[in-house]
Write a protein that holds these residues in place. Structure first.
Motif, PDB file in Angstrom:
ATOM      1  N   VAL A 158      47.839  -9.107 -38.371  1.00  0.00           N
ATOM      2  CA  VAL A 158      47.020  -8.715 -39.527  1.00  0.00           C
ATOM      3  C   VAL A 158      47.826  -7.843 -40.475  1.00  0.00           C
ATOM      4  O   VAL A 158      47.779  -8.013 -41.706  1.00  0.00           O
ATOM      5  N   GLU A 159      48.616  -6.917 -39.933  1.00  0.00           N
ATOM      6  CA  GLU A 159      49.421  -6.033 -40.783  1.00  0.00           C
ATOM      7  C   GLU A 159      50.538  -6.793 -41.491  1.00  0.00           C
ATOM      8  O   GLU A 159      50.807  -6.569 -42.671  1.00  0.00           O
ATOM      9  N   ASP A 160      51.180  -7.711 -40.773  1.00  0.00           N
ATOM     10  CA  ASP A 160      52.231  -8.512 -41.410  1.00  0.00           C
ATOM     11  C   ASP A 160      51.647  -9.410 -42.499  1.00  0.00           C
ATOM     12  O   ASP A 160      52.234  -9.556 -43.581  1.00  0.00           O
ATOM     13  N   ALA A 161      50.507 -10.021 -42.189  1.00  0.00           N
ATOM     14  CA  ALA A 161      49.874 -10.897 -43.178  1.00  0.00           C
ATOM     15  C   ALA A 161      49.431 -10.097 -44.401  1.00  0.00           C
ATOM     16  O   ALA A 161      49.564 -10.551 -45.546  1.00  0.00           O
ATOM     17  N   ARG A 162      48.928  -8.884 -44.170  1.00  0.00           N
ATOM     18  CA  ARG A 162      48.515  -8.043 -45.299  1.00  0.00           C
ATOM     19  C   ARG A 162      49.733  -7.627 -46.132  1.00  0.00           C
ATOM     20  O   ARG A 162      49.656  -7.569 -47.366  1.00  0.00           O
ATOM     21  N   ALA A 163      50.846  -7.345 -45.463  1.00  0.00           N
ATOM     22  CA  ALA A 163      52.078  -7.009 -46.189  1.00  0.00           C
ATOM     23  C   ALA A 163      52.544  -8.193 -47.028  1.00  0.00           C
ATOM     24  O   ALA A 163      53.025  -8.019 -48.153  1.00  0.00           O
ATOM     25  N   TYR A 164      52.389  -9.402 -46.502  1.00  0.00           N
ATOM     26  CA  TYR A 164      52.762 -10.598 -47.258  1.00  0.00           C
ATOM     27  C   TYR A 164      51.887 -10.746 -48.496  1.00  0.00           C
ATOM     28  O   TYR A 164      52.370 -11.032 -49.592  1.00  0.00           O
ATOM     29  N   VAL A 165      50.574 -10.545 -48.321  1.00  0.00           N
ATOM     30  CA  VAL A 165      49.648 -10.660 -49.453  1.00  0.00           C
ATOM     31  C   VAL A 165      49.995  -9.643 -50.540  1.00  0.00           C
ATOM     32  O   VAL A 165      49.920  -9.946 -51.742  1.00  0.00           O
ATOM     33  N   LYS A 166      50.420  -8.456 -50.136  1.00  0.00           N
ATOM     34  CA  LYS A 166      50.754  -7.399 -51.095  1.00  0.00           C
ATOM     35  C   LYS A 166      52.162  -7.558 -51.669  1.00  0.00           C
ATOM     36  O   LYS A 166      52.576  -6.762 -52.517  1.00  0.00           O
ATOM     37  N   GLY A 167      52.897  -8.572 -51.207  1.00  0.00           N
ATOM     38  CA  GLY A 167      54.244  -8.784 -51.713  1.00  0.00           C
ATOM     39  C   GLY A 167      55.294  -7.932 -51.045  1.00  0.00           C
ATOM     40  O   GLY A 167      56.431  -7.829 -51.520  1.00  0.00           O
ATOM     41  N   GLN A 168      54.939  -7.294 -49.916  1.00  0.00           N
ATOM     42  CA  GLN A 168      55.885  -6.434 -49.208  1.00  0.00           C
ATOM     43  C   GLN A 168      56.692  -7.185 -48.159  1.00  0.00           C
ATOM     44  O   GLN A 168      57.622  -6.646 -47.591  1.00  0.00           O
ATOM     45  N   LEU A 169      56.296  -8.422 -47.866  1.00  0.00           N
ATOM     46  CA  LEU A 169      56.989  -9.239 -46.882  1.00  0.00           C
ATOM     47  C   LEU A 169      57.312 -10.581 -47.516  1.00  0.00           C
ATOM     48  O   LEU A 169      56.432 -11.268 -48.023  1.00  0.00           O
ATOM     49  N   THR A 170      58.580 -10.937 -47.523  1.00  0.00           N
ATOM     50  CA  THR A 170      58.987 -12.208 -48.114  1.00  0.00           C
ATOM     51  C   THR A 170      59.347 -13.198 -47.016  1.00  0.00           C
ATOM     52  O   THR A 170      59.905 -12.825 -45.979  1.00  0.00           O
ATOM     53  N   SER A 208      51.874 -17.914 -51.117  1.00  0.00           N
ATOM     54  CA  SER A 208      50.508 -18.364 -50.829  1.00  0.00           C
ATOM     55  C   SER A 208      49.669 -17.200 -50.304  1.00  0.00           C
ATOM     56  O   SER A 208      49.194 -17.219 -49.164  1.00  0.00           O
ATOM     57  N   PRO A 209      49.477 -16.151 -51.094  1.00  0.00           N
ATOM     58  CA  PRO A 209      48.746 -14.988 -50.613  1.00  0.00           C
ATOM     59  C   PRO A 209      47.271 -15.249 -50.340  1.00  0.00           C
ATOM     60  O   PRO A 209      46.671 -14.625 -49.458  1.00  0.00           O
ATOM     61  N   THR A 210      46.670 -16.190 -51.087  1.00  0.00           N
ATOM     62  CA  THR A 210      45.229 -16.403 -50.951  1.00  0.00           C
ATOM     63  C   THR A 210      44.846 -16.902 -49.562  1.00  0.00           C
ATOM     64  O   THR A 210      43.885 -16.417 -48.951  1.00  0.00           O
ATOM     65  N   VAL A 211      45.594 -17.864 -49.038  1.00  0.00           N
ATOM     66  CA  VAL A 211      45.243 -18.409 -47.731  1.00  0.00           C
ATOM     67  C   VAL A 211      45.412 -17.348 -46.640  1.00  0.00           C
ATOM     68  O   VAL A 211      44.599 -17.256 -45.713  1.00  0.00           O
ATOM     69  N   PHE A 212      46.446 -16.517 -46.752  1.00  0.00           N
ATOM     70  CA  PHE A 212      46.613 -15.457 -45.756  1.00  0.00           C
ATOM     71  C   PHE A 212      45.535 -14.387 -45.902  1.00  0.00           C
ATOM     72  O   PHE A 212      45.075 -13.816 -44.914  1.00  0.00           O
ATOM     73  N   GLY A 213      45.127 -14.127 -47.137  1.00  0.00           N
ATOM     74  CA  GLY A 213      44.017 -13.197 -47.338  1.00  0.00           C
ATOM     75  C   GLY A 213      42.748 -13.709 -46.680  1.00  0.00           C
ATOM     76  O   GLY A 213      41.990 -12.947 -46.060  1.00  0.00           O
ATOM     77  N   ALA A 214      42.500 -15.024 -46.793  1.00  0.00           N
ATOM     78  CA  ALA A 214      41.316 -15.622 -46.177  1.00  0.00           C
ATOM     79  C   ALA A 214      41.393 -15.569 -44.655  1.00  0.00           C
ATOM     80  O   ALA A 214      40.390 -15.313 -43.974  1.00  0.00           O
ATOM     81  N   ILE A 215      42.584 -15.794 -44.107  1.00  0.00           N
ATOM     82  CA  ILE A 215      42.759 -15.740 -42.658  1.00  0.00           C
ATOM     83  C   ILE A 215      42.556 -14.314 -42.144  1.00  0.00           C
ATOM     84  O   ILE A 215      41.878 -14.090 -41.128  1.00  0.00           O
ATOM     85  N   ILE A 216      43.135 -13.346 -42.851  1.00  0.00           N
ATOM     86  CA  ILE A 216      42.932 -11.940 -42.478  1.00  0.00           C
ATOM     87  C   ILE A 216      41.446 -11.611 -42.446  1.00  0.00           C
ATOM     88  O   ILE A 216      40.928 -11.021 -41.487  1.00  0.00           O
ATOM     89  N   SER A 217      40.756 -11.983 -43.503  1.00  0.00           N
ATOM     90  CA  SER A 217      39.332 -11.678 -43.620  1.00  0.00           C
ATOM     91  C   SER A 217      38.543 -12.287 -42.471  1.00  0.00           C
ATOM     92  O   SER A 217      37.691 -11.621 -41.864  1.00  0.00           O
TER      93      SER A 217
END
Length: 461
Positions: free
Chosen positions: A271-283, A343-352
């Motif tokens: 969840v933390e890695d996916a959230r970092a990806y959504v925020k642009g902190q993980l490439t 693709s931040p949206t799909v990871f945001g949906a998965i996190i949620s």
């Protein structure tokens, strides 16, 4: 107390009172609203539709504790499982549960223990009732709508037992005990025993690994809830319970709890890695977005089907873990430089969805849990945010060598090495205070609070 003796022929009245259908031969489906859930019927041995009179007021009676001693993990197992089912009924299937829980606060065991401790039975019962409630709160078990203490309902209990005696289904002895008359119940009495516990008191036992016995006070092999929570969190115990069917026994051992802790750690890390990806902190490399959307949709469908199938939580959890596994593989293809499609949206949906599922069953994957909830917590977060940002700027300066090449670049990096060492030392020191800083390349750093019970684990693990 109502006891049971002497088998004999059955009677229609008791069968009808127990809802066993005509002559006790089959289960009669009641009238009402179908919840969409199939549950095991201990009378028929099959899964039957769960029918309620009305979904906005589903009545649930739960047999509570006899309050004469500390609650142990055997109790925790039962009440956490009940709580999980209650949450599923409420949040997944839209049932508003009205739960009544009995508290046996007068009993031979209470009187005996009170005499041993030289206190009044009422005082002893009150003490352990309050401790039980505190233990349940620590386990995140939702409180019942109402507690029903035996001492507050003795006239109704006496009247009920007198009615059973008057109808010929029980008898009293010279010592004042009352027993079921099993000659009046006949071969149907086994159905009474089989039906009632599975519905109200015993959804499985907690067994000690390697021993053919269940955890109990009489065997002196029990662990109190308070002692357990010194080592493992309520979230770990819930995940431990979710991995078995609510009707089966659970085999307890430290290794199974450690396994649950590691699993929860993995979920929180994702969840933390996916959230970092959504925020642009993980490439990372390009993501197969269509595949992830399809997996998310099929996961939602499969999880609800599992929960509707006699609350099959092991299957539901494994389905979620499969989704996390495939999504995590996409994040592991890390690239050093940003750029390219994201693709931040799909990871945001998965996190949620993942957080929502575990929140439904009482497990929090949030990385910044706090006990106090007051303004000091907000201040702490702000201070740590500023500290981590400052440390990031120092690292970026130490690693940057614009325009320098060859020996000049090597010389600059050597001169700035103490800055990097200071950043590493700060990160290690913060762990001592329960704060874990993650460097995500040279572009970003994030942080999380650690669980004080396991310094190198995240909250809830």
């Amino acid at each position: 107390m109502l006891w049971a003796r002497r088998p004999g022929p059955g009677t229609p009245l008791l069968r009808a009172a127990l809802g066993l259908g005509r002559r006790g031969r089959s289960w009669q489906r009641p009238e009402g609203q179908d919840t969409g859930v199939q549950v095991h019927n201990s009378l028929t041995g099959k899964k039957e539709p769960l029918i309620v009179a009305r979904s906005d007021a589903v009545s649930w009676y739960s047999c509570g504790p006899t309050v004469y001693d500390h609650a142990h993990l055997g109790h925790a197992c039962s009440y956490v499982r009940f709580d999980i089912i209650r949450r599923i009924l409420t949040r997944v299937f839209g049932c508003n549960v009205v739960m009544a829980m009995s508290i046996t606060d007068v009993d031979d065991k209470i009187i005996k223990r009170a005499n041993e401790m030289n206190v009044s039975p009422a005082s002893l019962a009150s003490l352990f009732e309050e401790e039980f409630k505190q233990d349940m709160a620590a386990l995140k078990v939702l409180p019942p709508t109402v507690y029903l203490r035996v001492t507050e309902n003795i006239p109704q209990i006496v009247s009920f037992i007198e009615g059973i005696i008057a109808h010929g289904h029980a008898y009293s002895t010279a010592t004042g005990n009352v027993y079921f008359d099993l000659r009046a119940r006949g071969d149907k009495y086994g159905k009474l025993i089989n039906t009632v516990p599975s519905a109200t008191t015993e959804p499985g036992h907690l067994h000690v690994k390697g021993k053919e016995e269940k955890m109990s006070k009489s065997l002196r092999n029990y662990i109190t809830i308070k002692d357990f929570l010194q080592t493992f969190s309520s979230d770990v115990f819930r995940l431990f319970c979710l991995h078995t069917n609510y009707r089966s026994a659970i085999e307890y051992s430290d290794s199974t709890l450690v396994e649950a802790r590691h699993l929860l750690l993995g979920l929180t890390s994702f969840v933390e890695d996916a959230r970092a990806y959504v925020k642009g902190q993980l490439t990372c490399g390009s993501v197969e977005e269509d595949v992830l959307w399809e997996r998310l949709a099929s996961t939602k469908k499969a999880v609800k089907a599992a929960l509707a199938n006699d609350f099959d939580t092991p299957r539901a959890v494994n389905t979620i873990l499969d989704l996390v596994h495939h999504a995590n593989r996409q994040l592991r293809a890390v690239s050093k430089e940003a750029g390219g499609p994201r693709s931040p949206t799909v990871f945001g949906a998965i996190i949620s969805y993942v957080e929502e599922f575990f929140e439904t069953v009482g497990i929090s994957l949030a990385n910044r849990q706090c006990v106090s909830g007051d303004s000091s917590t907000v201040t702490l977060h702000c201070v740590v945010d500023e500290l981590v940002r400052f440390r990031l700027k120092v690292r970026q300066y130490a690693l940057a060598t614009p325009g320098a090449t060859g020996e000049a670049r090597k010389q600059q990096l050597q001169e700035r090495q103490p800055l990097l060492e200071a950043c590493d030392a700060l990160r290690q020191d913060l762990v001592t205070h329960g704060i874990n800083v993650k460097d995500r390349g040279s572009a970003a750093s994030t942080w999380e609070l650690l669980d004080p019970r396991t310094k190198h684990q995240k909250p809830g693990n």
